[in-house]
Each structure stands twice: as structure tokens, then as C-alpha cells.
Design an enzyme around this catalytic site. Sequence first.
Site, short mmCIF file in Angstrom:
data_model
loop_
_atom_site.label_atom_id
_atom_site.label_comp_id
_atom_site.label_asym_id
_atom_site.label_seq_id
_atom_site.Cartn_x
_atom_site.Cartn_y
_atom_site.Cartn_z
N CYS A 38 0.86 -1.19 0.00
CA CYS A 38 0.00 0.00 0.00
C CYS A 38 0.90 1.24 0.00
O CYS A 38 2.11 1.14 0.16
CB CYS A 38 -0.86 0.00 1.26
SG CYS A 38 0.15 -0.03 2.76
N HIS B 53 4.63 -5.98 8.58
CA HIS B 53 4.51 -7.39 8.94
C HIS B 53 4.78 -8.30 7.75
O HIS B 53 3.88 -8.95 7.24
CB HIS B 53 3.11 -7.66 9.52
CG HIS B 53 2.95 -7.08 10.89
ND1 HIS B 53 1.76 -6.59 11.36
CD2 HIS B 53 3.84 -6.90 11.89
CE1 HIS B 53 1.93 -6.15 12.60
NE2 HIS B 53 3.18 -6.32 12.93
N CYS C 158 2.34 6.17 8.90
CA CYS C 158 1.47 6.41 7.74
C CYS C 158 0.45 7.54 8.03
O CYS C 158 -0.08 7.63 9.14
CB CYS C 158 0.73 5.12 7.41
SG CYS C 158 -0.39 5.31 6.02
N HIS D 204 -1.52 -5.20 18.95
CA HIS D 204 -0.94 -4.79 17.67
C HIS D 204 -0.27 -3.43 17.83
O HIS D 204 -0.80 -2.53 18.49
CB HIS D 204 -2.06 -4.71 16.62
CG HIS D 204 -1.57 -4.50 15.22
ND1 HIS D 204 -1.14 -3.27 14.77
CD2 HIS D 204 -1.42 -5.34 14.17
CE1 HIS D 204 -0.77 -3.37 13.50
NE2 HIS D 204 -0.93 -4.62 13.12
N GLU E 148 0.05 -0.85 15.95
CA GLU E 148 -0.73 0.35 15.59
C GLU E 148 -1.77 0.67 16.66
O GLU E 148 -1.94 1.84 17.04
CB GLU E 148 -1.43 0.12 14.23
CG GLU E 148 -2.20 1.36 13.78
CD GLU E 148 -3.14 1.07 12.62
OE1 GLU E 148 -2.71 0.42 11.64
OE2 GLU E 148 -4.30 1.48 12.70
N SER F 195 0.04 -10.18 10.00
CA SER F 195 -0.48 -9.03 9.27
C SER F 195 -2.01 -9.00 9.37
O SER F 195 -2.70 -9.88 8.85
CB SER F 195 -0.05 -9.13 7.80
OG SER F 195 -0.90 -8.36 6.99
#
Length: 416
Positions: free
Chosen positions: A69, A99, A161, A189, A191, A327
Site C-alpha cells: 500500500c 509485517h 502512515c 498490535h 498500531e 499481518s
Amino acid sequence: MCCILFVSASTMSNGQQTYFQKGFNLKAVVRPVLAQSYHSQVVERLKGLGYAARAGEVKVKLAREFGFCYGVDRAVEYAYEAREQFPDRRIYLSGEIIHNPEVNGRIEALGIRILADHKLPVERYASVEKADVVILPAFGVSVSELQHLREKGCVLVDTTCGSVLNVWKNVIRYARDGFTSVIHGKHYHEETKATASQALTHPGGHFLCVKDRPEAELVCDFIRGKVQAGAIVERFPEATSPGFDPERDLQKIGLANQTTMLMTESLEIQELLRAAMRERWGEAGLADRFRAFDTICSATQDRQDAVLKMLGEGGLDVMVVIGGYNSSNTQALTRICAERLPTFHISGADRIEGESIRHRPVGGPGETTSSRWLPEGPVTVGLTAGASTPNNVVGEVVERILALRGRRADELVAGE
Ligand code: SF4
């Protein structure tokens, strides 16, 4: 408010910049290296053939959106640029850049050391010194980690990001306005940990992470008064902010999500919680007590939409989803496919060994092996890949599948 999001540049006492968010203008230098490492002629051939092609009795179909991405592209590029910019410095990475084992391996081969996760920043960054460089991954890092690193004075290359920063903005706004952030995401996780930490940037800020619908339903039951606060405290020991008090902290809630969750599930959870809050506080009270923003990133959504479209077109016998086992967005793609047809989530081409395939089943704890996974005779294999999977890995998987039937990628011809 802790001014973490909006740092554009910072300098050492000698006037040198120590915080970089936009790379080093070295695209021209690193792009050829990146292309050599992650490009795939097989994938380009498949795209050129309209994302569907056959060789003998094997047909392969690729989702229209798959793989790297924009956020991952940028993070990987900045890591390579950082190596060029600081050839003589020690460079560290706060955890995996993304990941994907292959990409992380290549980054380590550049001499960049990946630092394992630790509860305390002081432990994680114990070996980092002022002269060192630390790359922050696309998922971002927690507020306390960033503060710790800034106090060290080392050089920071921040690849967080923009879509993650967008989630943080919403969560900070919730905290500022006295709303608890309910985050659809995995509390462990990277994030989600970073996002949750942003909920604490205002006094009285709180968070609760729900990973799936059953967890959200329990929270709804509490809001409706069907279960006691103890049930929440017991179920979410590590997924809530320190001192979380369900009675006090679930009166006003704002929803956010990890950017890579299953879009349909995030929307379902949003609606469940909205309905519970409406029931508890009435329509009039809802506006003051419930907020929601869809923070699934567009790249995740595009990949999920593309695979749904491909499944909707029909004709597939089996689906192969490629990506790291940790992921989240790859797991979401696997869930979508597994509801419709036999699906195998693999981390790379080496997972296919003749008639056997080593793969991670949906929700499973680890890898399992299935035999005779590819149906006999003419077969159509659907393929997609998570946002952290480079094209070269996708191409290798295509080659491995074709080889099972004695075919090569250069034999592929267009074919619906
Ligand atoms: S999956 Fe979305 S949020 Fe994550 S790095 Fe890619 S674009 Fe950014």
C-alpha cells in the site's frame, strides 16, 4: 495536549535536524534497489494480461488491488533512504517496519537492527545512543516511546502512515472532549497500542479495545445494564487504559479502528454500539454521548473491495492469500475469502511443497499443513496479498503454483 502529532522538525543544540518525516530526497538512489528487491516480472505479466491468465490447465486470477500500500511503500523507501543518508551511523527500527518476514529480512541485511517489543521504552531502547538513528514504522509508536526517544536526542526517521495519523487525530479529539475511545483493533498490535496511547494525551482520557463482534456485544450488554462492570474489567484486563472504570468511562464513547481491520466488522461494531447507546440514553442523548468515524484506511478498503469483486465474479476453485501471519489486513482478506471457498493464507512460496501447503487457518494459532489442496484437473486459483507483501513474493507464489502442473510463467496467456 501533548504535541506529538504535529512535530515537523526538531534540532539538536548544534543546529542539526533530528526529526525527519519526509525522507531525504534520495528516491533516485534507492528506487533502483527497491525495484530489484521487490519487483516481479511475473506480476507485471499477469497485470498486462488483464489480471487473469492461464498456462495449460491452470488459470490464475489476481485481485485488482493487492500487495504494498502507499504507507508501506513510503516506509520501506524511507528506511532505504535512511541507510544512504547515514552510512556510518547505527540504525535501529522500532519493531518490524511492516509485517512481512521477507521485507524485514532485507532491511536487517542493510545493517538496520530491529528492536524487540518491551513494555517500557527504557528497556526497548536501552542500546540506543544519541548519535544513533531510529526508524519509526508505518504503524507508528506510542506517545511514551516517542517522548523517550526525543529526550535521548537521537535522529528519528518517522514513517508513520498518514492514515494512522488520521486515526490519532480523531482519538485525541475524543480525549479532549471527554469521550472514551473504543477502538476496534487488537490491543497487542503495534498500531493499536500507538493509537490507544493517544487517548491518554488529555487528562481523564481513556480507551477500550475490542477485537471482534463478541467483545463488542459484551460492551453493549454492559451499556444496556445486562452485565455488571466486573464482567468488563475481567474480559479486558490488557485492553483498557489504566484505572478504567466501566461505570464512569463508558458514558461517552467515540469509535475508531485499527486501519487494517475487516471493514464490514468495523461497521457492524459501530452500529451495535450506537444501538446500545441509543437504548441506554435515548435518541436525544445520543448526540452528546456517541461519536464514530470510519478510520479503515483506503488501501485496506480497496484490497477488501477488490477481493470481494473477484469472488463475486465466481469461477474460482481455491484462493491463496499471501502475507505475514501477523499481518492484520492479510488476516482480514483471508476471512473474506474463507467464507466463500477453500482459502489458504501463506507467508510465501516456500509454504507450497508439492501436494502439501503450509498455511495459517482463519483465527488459528499457527500454521497447519493441508495435503491435496489443489483440485485435480483444470483449476482456477484466485490470488491476493496483504498490504505488506511485495510483488516479488506474489510472483514466486504464482511460479510455484504453475510448477505444480509443470508450467512456467512465460507460458501464461490471457484467458478468462
Ligand atoms: S495499511 Fe493503510 S494505514 Fe497501514 S500503512 Fe498501509 S495505507 Fe497506511
